[in-house]
Enzyme design. Sequence first.
Site, short mmCIF file in Angstrom:
data_model
loop_
_atom_site.label_atom_id
_atom_site.label_comp_id
_atom_site.label_asym_id
_atom_site.label_seq_id
_atom_site.Cartn_x
_atom_site.Cartn_y
_atom_site.Cartn_z
N HIS A 20 36.43 31.85 38.37
CA HIS A 20 37.30 32.26 39.50
C HIS A 20 37.84 33.66 39.21
O HIS A 20 38.73 33.81 38.38
CB HIS A 20 38.46 31.27 39.66
CG HIS A 20 39.34 31.57 40.83
ND1 HIS A 20 39.68 30.61 41.75
CD2 HIS A 20 39.95 32.71 41.25
CE1 HIS A 20 40.46 31.14 42.67
NE2 HIS A 20 40.65 32.43 42.37
N HIS A 22 38.78 37.74 41.12
CA HIS A 22 38.81 38.68 42.25
C HIS A 22 38.37 40.05 41.72
O HIS A 22 39.07 40.64 40.89
CB HIS A 22 40.23 38.79 42.82
CG HIS A 22 40.73 37.48 43.35
ND1 HIS A 22 40.57 37.09 44.66
CD2 HIS A 22 41.33 36.43 42.73
CE1 HIS A 22 41.07 35.88 44.83
NE2 HIS A 22 41.54 35.46 43.67
N LYS A 106 34.57 28.88 49.58
CA LYS A 106 35.99 28.90 49.23
C LYS A 106 36.84 28.57 50.45
O LYS A 106 36.70 29.20 51.50
CB LYS A 106 36.36 30.30 48.70
CG LYS A 106 37.84 30.47 48.36
CD LYS A 106 38.24 29.69 47.11
CE LYS A 106 39.74 29.69 46.89
NZ LYS A 106 40.25 30.84 46.18
N HIS A 143 41.80 26.62 47.49
CA HIS A 143 43.14 27.12 47.22
C HIS A 143 44.06 26.02 47.72
O HIS A 143 44.24 25.86 48.93
CB HIS A 143 43.41 28.45 47.94
CG HIS A 143 44.76 29.00 47.62
ND1 HIS A 143 44.94 30.13 46.86
CD2 HIS A 143 46.00 28.56 47.92
CE1 HIS A 143 46.24 30.36 46.71
NE2 HIS A 143 46.91 29.42 47.35
N HIS A 181 42.85 27.14 40.19
CA HIS A 181 44.11 27.58 39.59
C HIS A 181 45.24 26.56 39.75
O HIS A 181 46.27 26.83 40.38
CB HIS A 181 44.55 28.95 40.11
CG HIS A 181 44.38 29.17 41.60
ND1 HIS A 181 44.92 28.35 42.54
CD2 HIS A 181 43.73 30.13 42.28
CE1 HIS A 181 44.61 28.81 43.75
NE2 HIS A 181 43.88 29.89 43.60
N ASP A 254 41.38 33.73 37.68
CA ASP A 254 42.08 34.20 38.89
C ASP A 254 42.63 35.61 38.68
O ASP A 254 43.67 35.96 39.24
CB ASP A 254 43.20 33.24 39.30
CG ASP A 254 43.63 33.47 40.75
OD1 ASP A 254 42.87 34.10 41.50
OD2 ASP A 254 44.72 33.01 41.12
O1 DOR Z 1 47.96 35.51 43.18
C1 DOR Z 1 46.95 35.49 43.86
N1 DOR Z 1 46.28 36.63 44.13
N2 DOR Z 1 46.53 34.33 44.35
C2 DOR Z 1 45.51 34.26 45.22
O2 DOR Z 1 45.19 33.18 45.65
C3 DOR Z 1 44.81 35.49 45.69
C4 DOR Z 1 44.99 36.57 44.74
C5 DOR Z 1 44.59 37.93 45.29
O3 DOR Z 1 43.52 38.04 45.88
O4 DOR Z 1 45.33 38.88 45.07
ZN ZN Z 2 42.14 33.49 43.30
#
Ligand code: DOR
Ligand code: ZN
Length: 357
Positions: A20, A22, A106, A143, A181, A254
């Site tokens: 997971h 980003h 997702k 989520h 998460h 995450d």
């Molecule tokens: O803290 C987070 N940031 N939680 C999420 O679910 C998305 C993520 C983000 O893309 O910044």
């Molecule tokens: Zn995430």
Amino acid sequence: MPALLPPSRRLVIRAPDDWHVHLRDGDMLRSVVGYTARQFRRAIVMPNLTPPVTTTAAAEGYRTRILNALDPGGTFEPLMTCYLTDDADPDEINRGFETGVFAACKLYPAHATTNADHGVTDVRRIYPVLERMQRLGMPLLLHGEVTDPAIDIFDREAVFIETIFSRIIADFPALRAVFEHITTADAVAFVESGGPNLAATITPHHLRLNRNAMFAGGLRPHAYCLPVAKRERHRLALRRAATSGSPKFFLGTDSAPHLIGQKESACGCAGIFNAPFAIESYAATFEEDGALDRLEGFASEHGPRFYGLPLNTTSIILERDPLVVPERLAGTSEGDLVPFHADETLPWRFLGPVSAG
Ligand code: DOR
Ligand code: ZN
């Protein structure tokens, strides 16, 4: 089995994957992707871009941009995901999965977090998609927070389990689902009580921070993420789950970078940028709990087994040599990034892959 080799104090484990992450896009992608590719052999890449990644073509384009942002000759493999909207098309998702473009879908409840505005407003709207995913054996990544503003933010995960997740599991008992998460003892218990097709990822930060971290001596935006960290008893439940050796729990950072100005703001963004020292953070936690021998299962074996993918055949080395995490790292021309553990000392240092030969 991982080998701890005294006196060199090295820990060698099978190469880990991040289930997971980003990675963002554009300049930010170019700044951050190398940190993930350095430590992890594969990563499940979140689709919450603007606009979100909802088609096979968009995922292929994003995958190409990720690979182009890396130095040539690496072995990093991005695993792409499809962002579910109310209008998600089962045939398009089917095509993306069967052609090997989508590894998973997702589910963001609409408005639950960053770029979740196009998320699902009512899970019943995507029942035809879930039906198809169940048939295909395609994982659904959730989520797990309700978005009703009347529900206290610290209860949103537990209420999601009660009102939405349990219903999904009851209606699609064979669906492969990853509770992303997780932050509560309730989520640990829910995942443990489910079948082998229900698993969860656990972040480095939820293993180390409880909700007090956001208010330690003042407002701490770099400890703010979604789902927010909960009470200490929940953090301890997460540590027990991660270090238990159960195949239902695996590594998902995450990592969610936001520029410093977007974090240190009157309305700061949610997300903790932990990719640069992720494996060191997990190693510190597992060592503190006397479970270093279980790090490899959590980081490198439970995830691929759940996803039905081969285990990595290469290894990485960690050395017991304290590392001071920098206060800031380069972001884009618009600002820097503050990594998780900024200015702290971690006991283990990632050295790199075990070189072949
Ligand atoms: O803290 C987070 N940031 N939680 C999420 O679910 C998305 C993520 C983000 O893309 O910044
Ligand atoms: Zn995430």
